[in-house]
Design an enzyme around this catalytic site. Structure first.
Site, PDB file in Angstrom:
ATOM      1  N   VAL A   1       0.851  -3.753   3.821  1.00  0.00           N
ATOM      2  CA  VAL A   1       0.897  -5.361   4.432  1.00  0.00           C
ATOM      3  C   VAL A   1       2.087  -5.788   4.533  1.00  0.00           C
ATOM      4  CG1 VAL A   1      -1.379  -5.157   4.586  1.00  0.00           C
ATOM      5  CG2 VAL A   1      -0.285  -6.349   2.373  1.00  0.00           C
TER       6      VAL A   1
ATOM      7  N   TYR B   1      -4.241   2.755   8.094  1.00  0.00           N
ATOM      8  CA  TYR B   1      -5.438   2.121   8.008  1.00  0.00           C
ATOM      9  C   TYR B   1      -6.531   2.571   8.995  1.00  0.00           C
ATOM     10  CZ  TYR B   1      -3.068  -1.202   5.180  1.00  0.00           C
ATOM     11  OH  TYR B   1      -1.626  -1.495   4.567  1.00  0.00           O
TER      12      TYR B   1
ATOM     13  N   LYS C   1       1.374   3.693  -2.944  1.00  0.00           N
ATOM     14  CA  LYS C   1      -0.045   4.139  -3.832  1.00  0.00           C
ATOM     15  C   LYS C   1      -0.184   5.613  -3.035  1.00  0.00           C
ATOM     16  CE  LYS C   1      -3.531   0.253  -1.869  1.00  0.00           C
ATOM     17  NZ  LYS C   1      -4.157  -0.079  -0.464  1.00  0.00           N
TER      18      LYS C   1
ATOM     19  N   SER D   1       0.412  -1.318  -0.094  1.00  0.00           N
ATOM     20  CA  SER D   1       0.264  -0.678   0.016  1.00  0.00           C
ATOM     21  C   SER D   1       0.792   1.193   0.223  1.00  0.00           C
ATOM     22  CB  SER D   1      -0.659   0.025   1.615  1.00  0.00           C
ATOM     23  OG  SER D   1      -1.872  -0.831   1.053  1.00  0.00           O
TER      24      SER D   1
ATOM     25  N   TYR E   1      -2.108  -2.793 -11.140  1.00  0.00           N
ATOM     26  CA  TYR E   1      -1.921  -2.187  -9.397  1.00  0.00           C
ATOM     27  C   TYR E   1      -1.199  -3.144  -8.495  1.00  0.00           C
ATOM     28  CZ  TYR E   1      -4.032  -2.202  -4.605  1.00  0.00           C
ATOM     29  OH  TYR E   1      -4.247  -2.979  -3.330  1.00  0.00           O
TER      30      TYR E   1
END
Ligand code: GLU
Length: 314
Positions: free
Chosen positions: A268, A250, A73, A70, A198
């Site tokens: 993660v 998160y 991103k 992540s 992705y």
């Protein structure tokens, strides 16, 4: 305290603090929903803190390679903003924390107009991937990889093919999110092509020093502090930093903002990219994740450092 002496203190203290925080790994576990990630050493912990003058402090397992997941991103968002501009991107992705899990479908159906709440949850990041320019998935993947090579200064940066394959084969939830977004008219292009892009950027492999370098660019508003060269547009870095603060950790983003007080993004794989604005870029890895999906040992260490040095984003 001048920042120079702070760096010296960091160099002296980090080895001991890393060993103390490492014990926290016992309260977490490496992610296993992407089977390949479960192979990571559970109690590893490594950190690099990079200053604007190029001096750095590091400790622990800094040689451990890990995938961005992540964390990528934050930077694909900036690339999509460069490619399409703010208006086009935020027509398809919202600006609010979701309060749901990173891979949740819930609000896509419940809340009109059915666009993802923000670009850092999976649904949002998948839409962002679809907005990156390029002729077909191969060209987009190459373009994104080259962009990360520039950000890390490592022109041999690559992907971990095992993690990429593992996620492509098992990413059923992301697949369902993407098909749902397609049905909502939010996702343009072939769903499998978008997912391929992705999964590919999530599987880019880095170490703590490379992550710290990426973080320092964010800390320095998109400029390379050593050369003064603008690498990323300041406005888009500000947007990214704000998302890191509101949604980067998160559903523990609020708590982390209070306790550590730093914009950060975790993945993660157990990686965390954190920013001491205007001063340091921090890259760390600790694969054991806590209940909310963040590196337990990593969060413990960052909170301790922030308290010790009175760091704050304000
Ligand atoms: N590739 C991961 C996924 O889509 C990224 C998740 C994360 O790091 O939060 O599930």
């Amino acid at each position: 305290m001048t920042s120079n002496s702070e760096m010296e203190r960091l160099k002296r203290s980090l080895p001991e603090w890393v060993e103390e925080s490492r014990g926290q790994a016992a309260f977490g576990a490496a992610a296993s929903y992407i089977p390949e990630l479960a192979k990571a050493p559970n109690d590893a912990l490594g950190i690099v803190v990079l200053g604007r003058d190029g001096d750095s402090a590091s400790a622990g397992d800094t040689d451990l390679a890990f995938t961005l997941q992540s964390i990528s991103k934050v930077f694909t968002l900036i690339l999509a903003l460069i490619d399409r501009g703010e208006e086009a991107v935020f027509a398809k992705v919202g600006m609010e924390p979701s309060g749901d899990n990173f891979n949740s479908m819930l609000k896509l159906e419940l809340v009109e107009p059915g666009i993802p709440f923000n670009p850092l949850i999976n649904a949002g990041a998948i839409v962002v991937s679809s907005l990156i320019s390029g002729n077909g998935p191969e060209e987009k993947k190459e373009r994104i990889l080259n962009y990360f090579r520039e950000l890390t200064g490592n022109d041999r940066l690559g992907i971990h093919s095992g993690v990429y394959r593992s996620e492509s084969e098992t990413g059923h939830r992301n697949r369902s999110l993407a098909y749902f977004l397609k049905e909502n008219g939010v996702l343009d292009g072939e769903v499998e092509d978008v997912l391929d892009v992705y999964f590919h950027h999530c599987a880019i492999e880095v170490n703590c020093a490379e992550l710290a370098r990426m973080a320092l660019l964010i800390a320095n508003d998109g400029r390379d502090p050593l050369t003064g060269t603008g690498i990323l547009p300041r406005r888009f870095v500000q947007i990214a930093k704000t998302f890191m603060t509101t949604c980067g950790m998160y559903n523990a983003s609020g708590e982390f903002a209070i306790r550590a007080g730093l914009p950060a993004k975790s993945g993660v794989s157990g990686g965390i990219l954190a920013v001491v604005p205007g001063r340091y870029g921090i890259g760390l890895v600790g694969p054991a994740l806590g209940r909310k999906g963040n590196s337990v040992a990593g969060v413990h260490l960052l909170e301790r450092m922030s308290r010790a040095f009175d760091w704050s984003m304000f």
